[in-house]
Design a protein around this motif. Structure first.
Motif, PDB file in Angstrom:
ATOM      1  N   PRO A  23      -0.961  42.387 -19.310  1.00 26.00           N
ATOM      2  CA  PRO A  23      -1.767  41.089 -18.632  1.00 26.00           C
ATOM      3  C   PRO A  23      -3.151  41.010 -19.031  1.00 26.00           C
ATOM      4  N   VAL A  24      -3.651  39.867 -19.471  1.00 25.41           N
ATOM      5  CA  VAL A  24      -4.955  39.463 -19.698  1.00 25.41           C
ATOM      6  C   VAL A  24      -5.488  38.416 -18.598  1.00 25.41           C
ATOM      7  N   ILE A  25      -6.351  38.694 -17.827  1.00 25.74           N
ATOM      8  CA  ILE A  25      -7.177  37.772 -16.890  1.00 25.74           C
ATOM      9  C   ILE A  25      -8.309  37.144 -17.436  1.00 25.74           C
ATOM     10  N   LEU A  26      -8.133  35.870 -17.460  1.00 24.50           N
ATOM     11  CA  LEU A  26      -9.355  34.936 -17.974  1.00 24.50           C
ATOM     12  C   LEU A  26     -10.279  34.524 -16.831  1.00 24.50           C
ATOM     13  N   VAL A  27     -11.455  34.975 -16.909  1.00 15.26           N
ATOM     14  CA  VAL A  27     -12.757  34.613 -15.916  1.00 15.26           C
ATOM     15  C   VAL A  27     -13.361  33.379 -16.609  1.00 15.26           C
ATOM     16  N   SER A  28     -13.270  32.288 -15.641  1.00 13.52           N
ATOM     17  CA  SER A  28     -14.057  31.285 -16.035  1.00 13.52           C
ATOM     18  C   SER A  28     -15.565  31.190 -15.777  1.00 13.52           C
ATOM     19  N   GLY A  29     -16.416  30.359 -16.212  1.00 13.96           N
ATOM     20  CA  GLY A  29     -17.954  30.122 -16.084  1.00 13.96           C
ATOM     21  C   GLY A  29     -18.242  29.293 -14.899  1.00 13.96           C
ATOM     22  N   ARG A  47       2.145  36.547 -26.429  1.00 14.04           N
ATOM     23  CA  ARG A  47       2.007  37.995 -26.339  1.00 14.04           C
ATOM     24  C   ARG A  47       1.673  38.601 -25.313  1.00 14.04           C
ATOM     25  N   PHE A  48       1.126  38.140 -24.157  1.00 18.80           N
ATOM     26  CA  PHE A  48       0.438  38.372 -23.239  1.00 18.80           C
ATOM     27  C   PHE A  48       0.695  37.758 -21.899  1.00 18.80           C
ATOM     28  N   THR A  49       0.680  38.255 -20.852  1.00 15.68           N
ATOM     29  CA  THR A  49       0.680  37.846 -19.349  1.00 15.68           C
ATOM     30  C   THR A  49      -0.836  37.187 -19.428  1.00 15.68           C
ATOM     31  N   ALA A  50      -0.734  35.956 -19.623  1.00 17.78           N
ATOM     32  CA  ALA A  50      -2.135  35.326 -19.312  1.00 17.78           C
ATOM     33  C   ALA A  50      -2.467  34.762 -17.883  1.00 17.78           C
ATOM     34  N   VAL A  51      -3.385  35.378 -17.442  1.00 16.48           N
ATOM     35  CA  VAL A  51      -3.791  35.031 -15.945  1.00 16.48           C
ATOM     36  C   VAL A  51      -4.758  34.368 -15.890  1.00 16.48           C
ATOM     37  N   VAL A  52      -4.667  32.987 -15.061  1.00 13.55           N
ATOM     38  CA  VAL A  52      -5.910  32.320 -14.793  1.00 13.55           C
ATOM     39  C   VAL A  52      -6.090  32.121 -13.246  1.00 13.55           C
ATOM     40  N   TYR A  53      -7.297  32.084 -12.634  1.00 10.32           N
ATOM     41  CA  TYR A  53      -7.203  32.012 -11.228  1.00 10.32           C
ATOM     42  C   TYR A  53      -8.654  31.106 -11.029  1.00 10.32           C
ATOM     43  N   ASP A  54      -8.587  30.674  -9.886  1.00  8.64           N
ATOM     44  CA  ASP A  54      -9.906  29.925  -9.409  1.00  8.64           C
ATOM     45  C   ASP A  54     -10.690  31.031  -8.614  1.00  8.64           C
ATOM     46  N   ARG A  55     -12.078  31.120  -9.289  1.00  8.26           N
ATOM     47  CA  ARG A  55     -12.851  32.107  -8.414  1.00  8.26           C
ATOM     48  C   ARG A  55     -13.290  31.536  -7.223  1.00  8.26           C
ATOM     49  N   ARG A  56     -13.887  32.486  -6.327  1.00  6.67           N
ATOM     50  CA  ARG A  56     -13.981  32.240  -4.828  1.00  6.67           C
ATOM     51  C   ARG A  56     -15.121  31.065  -4.950  1.00  6.67           C
ATOM     52  N   GLY A  57     -14.839  30.106  -3.914  1.00  5.45           N
ATOM     53  CA  GLY A  57     -15.677  28.788  -3.464  1.00  5.45           C
ATOM     54  C   GLY A  57     -15.243  27.590  -4.627  1.00  5.45           C
ATOM     55  N   ARG A  58     -14.041  27.816  -5.246  1.00  3.51           N
ATOM     56  CA  ARG A  58     -13.857  26.734  -6.168  1.00  3.51           C
ATOM     57  C   ARG A  58     -12.130  26.399  -6.212  1.00  3.51           C
ATOM     58  N   VAL A  83      -1.216  42.045 -10.715  1.00  3.27           N
ATOM     59  CA  VAL A  83      -0.667  41.858 -12.059  1.00  3.27           C
ATOM     60  C   VAL A  83      -0.068  43.372 -12.526  1.00  3.27           C
ATOM     61  N   GLY A  84      -0.257  44.502 -11.853  1.00  3.35           N
ATOM     62  CA  GLY A  84       0.462  45.500 -12.582  1.00  3.35           C
ATOM     63  C   GLY A  84      -0.464  46.890 -12.397  1.00  3.35           C
ATOM     64  N   GLY A  85      -1.761  46.504 -12.094  1.00  4.46           N
ATOM     65  CA  GLY A  85      -2.584  47.758 -11.984  1.00  4.46           C
ATOM     66  C   GLY A  85      -3.372  48.073 -12.862  1.00  4.46           C
ATOM     67  N   GLU A  86      -3.475  47.280 -14.059  1.00  4.44           N
ATOM     68  CA  GLU A  86      -4.205  47.568 -15.125  1.00  4.44           C
ATOM     69  C   GLU A  86      -4.290  46.183 -15.913  1.00  4.44           C
ATOM     70  N   ALA A  87      -5.348  45.757 -16.414  1.00  2.00           N
ATOM     71  CA  ALA A  87      -5.475  44.351 -17.093  1.00  2.00           C
ATOM     72  C   ALA A  87      -6.798  44.538 -18.232  1.00  2.00           C
ATOM     73  N   ALA A  88      -6.485  43.537 -19.385  1.00  2.00           N
ATOM     74  CA  ALA A  88      -7.768  43.231 -20.236  1.00  2.00           C
ATOM     75  C   ALA A  88      -8.418  42.291 -19.488  1.00  2.00           C
TER      76      ALA A  88
END
Length: 259
Positions: A23-29, A47-58, A83-88
């Motif tokens: 898993p790789v979690i993508l953090v938006s600006g 190659r990865f489980t790429a995770v996107v999320y809405d940061r709080r308040g959006r 997503v499994g307990g560890e991520a990039a």
């Protein structure tokens, strides 16, 4: 977003994942949702489980008051657990500052890549950030959301003509709707200076990236991040600006996260 997880303070977080693999979690600006980094997630999904999320308040995520940067670190802890307990982690702009904070806090983060975290390494940068914080706080306290968005756009260097054009565009109501979250990104950035003690505490490998077409101070900030992190690496992506192209960035991240 088709999935939900709950942060430590009860805030609901909306996220989605693409692909299979580590898993790789993508953090938006700032002024962004998970949809903003979705094209990059698609480019990483082979190659990865790429995770996107809405940061709080959006977006589709909740927003529990009062805000504190620590709550956003807890949000990432909840996502890592989901997503499994560890991520990039990959963070862009102020999202990169959040990713670095999360890594320094001791979360199970395997590797961290950041793109152009806008630390104020230029002359007068700290003063400019302090003035921005004061004016942003005032605008949001008075619910002048349009003015808050304008302040942010000026901070990014956007010209007055383009700002006024943006005000007349169909995207403006959406920008005003998440304007309160600008205070969150401002808090994540702290005083705007490079947090050297925090970076020095990160034990995981850090890749700090900048665009060759971006202002020199952004490249300098990225270099300082890499030099300060004990296992930091600095790299410039030629012909890229702050709006980095996913097809250029993805191979670099694939190489780094695949190690």
């Amino acid at each position: 977003m088709d999935k939900k997880t709950i942060s430590a303070d009860g805030t609901s977080l909306a996220y989605a994942s693409r692909g299979e693999g580590p898993p790789v979690i993508l953090v938006s600006g700032a002024m962004s949702t998970g949809d903003t980094v979705a094209p990059l997630a698609e480019a990483l999904a082979d190659r990865f489980t790429a995770v996107v999320y809405d940061r709080r308040g959006r977006g589709e995520s909740g927003d529990t008051r009062p805000y504190a940067v620590e709550r956003e670190v807890e949000d990432l802890a909840a996502l890592i657990g989901a997503v499994g307990g560890e991520a990039a982690l990959y963070g862009v702009s102020s999202g990169g500052a959040l990713a670095l904070r999360a890594a320094a806090s001791g979360l199970p983060v395997r590797r961290i890549a950041v793109y152009e975290v806008p630390f104020a390494v230029y002359e007068g940068g700290a003063e400019e950030r302090a003035e921005y914080t004061e004016r942003l706080t005032s605008a949001l306290e008075q619910d002048r959301r349009g003015d808050a968005v304008e302040l942010f756009l000026r901070l990014t260097g956007l010209g007055e003509g383009l700002i006024q054009g943006a005000r007349q565009s169909p995207m403006w109501p959406g920008m005003e709707s998440i304007a309160p979250s600008l205070a969150y990104d401002d808090a994540v950035m702290g005083d705007g200076l490079v947090p050297e003690a925090r970076l020095a505490s990160i034990t995981a490998p850090v890749l700090s990236l900048a665009g060759g077409a971006s202002p020199e101070w952004m490249r300098e900030a990225a270099r300082i991040v890499a030099d300060t992190a004990p296992r930091g690496t600095y790299r410039v992506l030629e012909r890229q600006s702050h709006m980095v192209e996913p097809e250029v960035l993805a191979p670099v991240l694939t190489e780094f996260f695949g190690q």
